[in-house]
Design an enzyme around this catalytic site. Structure first.
Site, PDB file in Angstrom:
ATOM      1  N   GLU A 215       0.847  -1.204   0.000  1.00 25.52           N
ATOM      2  CA  GLU A 215       0.000   0.000   0.000  1.00 25.52           C
ATOM      3  C   GLU A 215       0.880   1.252   0.000  1.00 25.52           C
ATOM      4  O   GLU A 215       0.793   2.109   0.890  1.00 25.52           O
ATOM      5  CB  GLU A 215      -0.985  -0.025   1.183  1.00 25.52           C
ATOM      6  CG  GLU A 215      -1.946  -1.203   1.072  1.00 25.52           C
ATOM      7  CD  GLU A 215      -3.176  -1.142   1.979  1.00 25.52           C
ATOM      8  OE1 GLU A 215      -3.230  -0.282   2.875  1.00 25.52           O
ATOM      9  OE2 GLU A 215      -4.092  -1.968   1.769  1.00 25.52           O
ATOM     10  N   GLU A 340      -4.853  -8.807  -0.820  1.00 21.07           N
ATOM     11  CA  GLU A 340      -5.679  -8.571   0.376  1.00 21.07           C
ATOM     12  C   GLU A 340      -7.131  -8.414  -0.066  1.00 21.07           C
ATOM     13  O   GLU A 340      -7.433  -7.532  -0.892  1.00 21.07           O
ATOM     14  CB  GLU A 340      -5.236  -7.314   1.139  1.00 21.07           C
ATOM     15  CG  GLU A 340      -3.889  -7.469   1.807  1.00 21.07           C
ATOM     16  CD  GLU A 340      -3.508  -6.287   2.693  1.00 21.07           C
ATOM     17  OE1 GLU A 340      -4.416  -5.605   3.238  1.00 21.07           O
ATOM     18  OE2 GLU A 340      -2.297  -6.040   2.834  1.00 21.07           O
TER      19      GLU A 340
HETATM   20  O1  AHR Z   1      -5.246  -6.315   6.652  1.00 20.23           O
HETATM   21  C1  AHR Z   1      -5.167  -5.204   7.490  1.00 20.23           C
HETATM   22  C2  AHR Z   1      -4.522  -4.013   6.822  1.00 20.23           C
HETATM   23  O2  AHR Z   1      -5.329  -3.594   5.764  1.00 20.23           O
HETATM   24  C3  AHR Z   1      -3.181  -4.258   6.174  1.00 20.23           C
HETATM   25  O3  AHR Z   1      -2.136  -4.149   7.065  1.00 20.23           O
HETATM   26  C4  AHR Z   1      -3.113  -3.178   5.145  1.00 20.23           C
HETATM   27  O4  AHR Z   1      -2.304  -3.537   4.043  1.00 20.23           O
HETATM   28  C5  AHR Z   1      -4.555  -2.941   4.769  1.00 20.23           C
HETATM   29  O5  AHR Z   1      -4.867  -1.609   4.750  1.00 20.23           O
END
Ligand code: AHR
Length: 541
Positions: A215, A340
């Site tokens: 991110e 994710e």
């Molecule tokens: O999964 C939780 C958080 O969500 C992670 O650390 C981040 O990459 C995302 O914003």
């Protein structure tokens, strides 16, 4: 198409059977599924069924790691019950150590004898909840008991390949090179290979997958896409290979942020164009939420559909980023890595107060996970990897664990049912069912009535299907185009109540049940229960 015309086109028509299950609440309208057995759409990468573990709340400490001296059964410090259940879902790949944590992590703190490892403030200390939870016992100071060696052991013991996320925000590029060296340099070669051997790992770990920051538009450095592209170029040039086909995954957009994708690829391809055969993945994150973030357990019908609508956006997100990437990478060498995804609710249902972002998982989340995996299966040429966020005690978890207790969530069952798709040949499908209408803040919302995916391995056809309707069973005709079946079985995951979930006291409230399907030939009927995920396995003649 009307039902009669549809039937006329069926490849092989045999007696139609209707399997009715106990939860037939009402009747759907005209619904059918066509499976085009002779129309392959690509091999479904097994890495689509990947997982994610971050040093946050209860994921590593309490979830994965209990320590070698714990009374809780463990294998070299890793929770044994977790390992045993993990093997059932054949995890192909696990991502670690973050998430946002990755860009504050110094891998050198987590190697060597445990007693010599330093304690440092965990990234998530920045989270106001974490500071508050510290009083309740949250470990915001990470003692680095779980480091690279322990993570590799988790992977080896569960049969997964490691995917490491490198720190781009707060460590220089040389540290990335050295982490690769620690993991991959041959036995007895470098000083770092000798340190690895001193911990009991003489042979290299052969780590192929490396994320370059996480991110980077946010917690990973607040970069502009142009600045991140320049950092990515620097970090990934001349990295020692040690005979490995390294795979670099760049930190891509949040959801539908097309600007991030376009500007990154524009920067990389103009002027001194960047060509690196190891750049193979473009990461995308997409979390599903309801307005106001909602509660994992207390929700109305409307919020059931709102969550699914949010998750369903993944299909368009994939299509749109893929189109932009194709403008710069015409042969589409670089694939999408959705590293994710999952549901995200406000706090309050976690099994222990110290589990930041921990939440309960209901049949709603299982339906969301299934429709997401089906979407990946339908796009095998675009999506090469995906990692559910996160494995245990966090967001869209497959496991909840605390002290000596562990349970599997409805999401675990989805992964177990869908494992048959891993590495299989995806084939084209066509789903038709009446749209669902629901009341949404004075207006009428709508959602599709039935969707899924199909794949073939040798003579077995796996068809997975989601019925998102909260009350209606879908009576459905299934037609095999170009094949016929001589026997079939079904696995059905649903719940008595749309809020159904598992607890330590009642761990099997939501679990799949199997049923024989009296299907032969090329056409049969099946009733998909309301709010369900179904796997049909057909043995092809
Ligand atoms: O999964 C939780 C958080 O969500 C992670 O650390 C981040 O990459 C995302 O914003």
């Amino acid at each position: 198409m009307r039902r009669r015309e549809f039937l006329k086109g069926a490849a092989a028509t045999s007696s139609a059977f209707v399997c009715s299950f106990s939860r037939a609440i009402g009747k759907g309208g005209d619904s059918y599924i066509e499976v085009f057995v002779d129309e392959p759409i690509g091999t479904i990468s097994q890495n689509i069924y990947g997982h994610f573990t971050e040093h946050i709340g209860g994921v590593i400490y309490d979830g994965v790691w209990v320590g070698e001296n714990s009374k809780i059964a463990n294998v070299h410090g890793i929770r044994k019950a977790l390992l045993d259940r993990l093997k059932e879902i054949q995890p192909p790949i696990i991502r670690w150590p973050g998430g946002c944590f990755a860009d504050s992590y110094d891998w050198k703190d987590g190697i060597g004898p445990a007693q010599g490892r330093p304690s440092h403030t965990n990234f998530w200390e920045v989270d106001p909840d974490a500071r508050r939870l510290h009083e309740k016992g949250l470990q915001i100071f990470d003692n680095n008991a779980f480091g690279t060696n322990e993570f590799i052991r988790l992977c080896k013991l569960s049969g997964a390949e490691p995917y490491l996320a490198a720190n781009l925000r707060s460590l220089p590029a040389i540290d990335f090179d050295r982490w690769v060296e620690y993991c991959n340099s041959p036995a007895d070669s470098t000083m770092l290979a000798k340190r690895r051997a001193a911990s009991g790992f003489a042979e290299p770990f052969d780590v192929r997958y490396w994320g370059i920051g996480n991110e980077s538009w946010g917690c990973g450095g607040n970069f502009t896409p142009e600045d991140y592209a320049s950092e990515f170029r620097r970090f990934t040039s001349w990295v020692p290979e040690y005979g490995q086909d390294l795979q670099f995954i760049a930190s891509g957009p949040n959801g539908d942020d097309m600007d991030w994708t376009r500007r990154f690829f524009e920067e990389l391809s103009t002027g001194h164009a960047y060509k690196n055969p190891h750049f193979s993945g473009w990461s995308v994150h997409h979390y599903s939420r309801v307005p106001g973030d909602g509660d994992a357990l207390q929700f109305a019908e409307k919020e059931w559909y709102e969550l699914l609508l949010s998750g369903n956006r993944i299909e368009q997100i994939i299509t749109d980023h893929w189109a932009v990437m194709g403008e710069y990478d015409r042969d589409h060498r670089i694939k999408l890595v959705v590293d994710e995804y999952g549901s995200w609710y406000r706090e309050g249902t976690e099994v222990d107060a110290t589990h930041i972002f921990g939440q309960q998982i209901t049949i709603r989340d299982a339906v969301l996970t299934a429709l997401t995996l089906d979407c990946f299966n339908r796009n095998p040429e675009k999506v090469s990897m995906a990692n559910c966020a996160q494995l245990v005690n966090n967001l869209n978890a497959l496991f909840l664990a605390h002290e000596d207790k562990l349970l599997v969530t409805p999401n675990f069952h989805v992964f177990s049912m869908y494992a048959a798709h891993q590495g299989a040949r995806g084939v084209r499908t066509n789903f038709a069912a009446p749209e669902i209408k629901f009341a949404q803040n004075g207006t009428e919302g709508s959602f599709w009535g039935l969707k899924g995916s199909a794949s073939i391995k040798e003579k077995t056809l796996t068809l997975t299907v989601v019925n998102p309707h909260v009350t209606e069973t879908r009576e459905t005709q299934i037609v095999l185009r170009g094949a016929s079946t001589h026997s079939a079985t079904a696995n059905i995951l649903t719940a008595r109540d749309i809020h159904g979930h598992n607890t330590f006291d009642e761990p099997n409230t939501v679990a799949p049940r199997s049923a024989a399907v009296p299907a032969t030939g090329g056409l049969f009927n099946f009733s998909f229960p309301a709010a369900s995920v179904t796997k049909l396995q057909l043995n092809l003649a």
